[in-house]
Design an enzyme around this catalytic site. Structure first.
Site, PDB file in Angstrom:
ATOM      1  N   GLU A   1      27.518  88.098  51.147  1.00 13.44           N
ATOM      2  CA  GLU A   1      28.414  89.237  51.358  1.00 13.44           C
ATOM      3  C   GLU A   1      28.384  90.183  50.156  1.00 13.44           C
ATOM      4  OE1 GLU A   1      32.040  88.047  54.122  1.00 13.44           O
ATOM      5  OE2 GLU A   1      31.851  86.639  52.456  1.00 13.44           O
TER       6      GLU A   1
ATOM      7  N   GLU B   1      29.738  79.113  57.438  1.00 14.35           N
ATOM      8  CA  GLU B   1      31.168  79.130  57.773  1.00 14.35           C
ATOM      9  C   GLU B   1      31.495  78.264  58.990  1.00 14.35           C
ATOM     10  OE1 GLU B   1      30.557  82.351  54.965  1.00 14.35           O
ATOM     11  OE2 GLU B   1      29.439  81.683  56.722  1.00 14.35           O
TER      12      GLU B   1
END
Length: 265
Positions: A118, A138
């Site tokens: 990210e 995730e």
């Protein structure tokens, strides 16, 4: 000013100025540069400092890895609303990189996982060592991206490929990530930082207004309808030609004092 910054947060982030380029080093190698809330604030302080002092910046990781993402030991203890606020802070800090005042290049080695990916997605140019790898685990951790990945990474590689990475937890090589559009350059092992510095130094030579327009106008135009985007483009293009810098650069080209564009090697 040059040398390593010794201000608060320098234990997590190093800062160095090389000419017009600021180098921000993620400095938590024993944790593969996993990001905590304090780490995010140290990154923010360094980015703001760079915007005052430099014309371009490079972000890299000390040690073998760029960034292995969120510090899960910290995240797992957060109450719900505090977790929301933490995610929004990541958004604000990474937005300073994506839509700030200077261009940024990431030099990616080893892991760019979760929040590390990210962070890399918030810069304008990504250089990956051929041994680097990317992952979004995730799904396996029972969490969801919270540092802007659902917008930034999804726009780089597409929601289907991002969903694949999150659902399966697969690691993606630097070569595949370049093919997908997630990185701009893949270089031999050990050369990512040098290439990132070369690119940052090149962008630092551009007209300041044009760099600002590329960073800030392009992503906004992409969010507009075609007609609105074309109108915005006309406005930005006209403003760019009005600057003294542009006038001098155009004059230099017309007077043959500036080099013509050459074919790639």
């Amino acid at each position: 000013m040059s040398g390593t910054d010794t201000a608060a947060g320098a234990d997590l982030v190093t800062y160095e100025l090389r000419g017009d380029v600021a180098l921000i080093g993620l400095n938590r190698p024993v944790k593969r540069n996993a990001i905590s809330d304090r780490f995010v604030e140290a990154i923010f302080d360094a980015v703001v400092k760079a915007q005052r002092e430099a014309k371009a910046g490079v972000i890299f990781g000390h040690g073998a890895h760029f960034c292995a993402g969120l510090d899960l030991s910290e995240h797992s203890e957060k109450p719900l609303f505090e977790a929301v606020q933490g995610s929004r802070r990541w958004h604000a800090v990474f937005d300073q990189i994506e839509r700030g005042t200077i261009p940024w290049v990431a030099a990616i080695t080893g892991a760019a996982v979760g929040g590390g990916f990210e962070l890399a997605a918030s810069v304008q140019l990504r250089v990956a060592d051929e041994k680097a790898f990317f992952a979004l685990p995730e799904g396996q951790r029972g969490i969801f991206v919270g540092g802007g990945g659902s917008v930034r990474i999804s726009r780089l590689i597409g929601p289907a490929r991002m969903g694949d990475m999150m659902l399966t937890g697969r690691s993606v090589s630097a070569a595949d990530m370049e093919r997908w559009g997630g990185v701009s350059y893949v270089v031999p092992e050990g050369e990512a930082l040098d290439k990132a510095l070369e690119l940052a130094a090149r962008t630092a030579q551009n007209a300041q207004f044009t760099n600002y327009a590329i960073i800030n106008a392009l992503p906004r135009i992409a969010d507009m309808s075609s007609e609105d985007g074309l109108f915005a483009e006309s406005m930005v293009a006209s403003l760019a030609t009005m600057t003294d810098d542009a006038k001098e650069r155009l004059r230099a080209f017309l007077e043959k004092r500036a080099e013509k564009v050459q074919a790639p090697e």
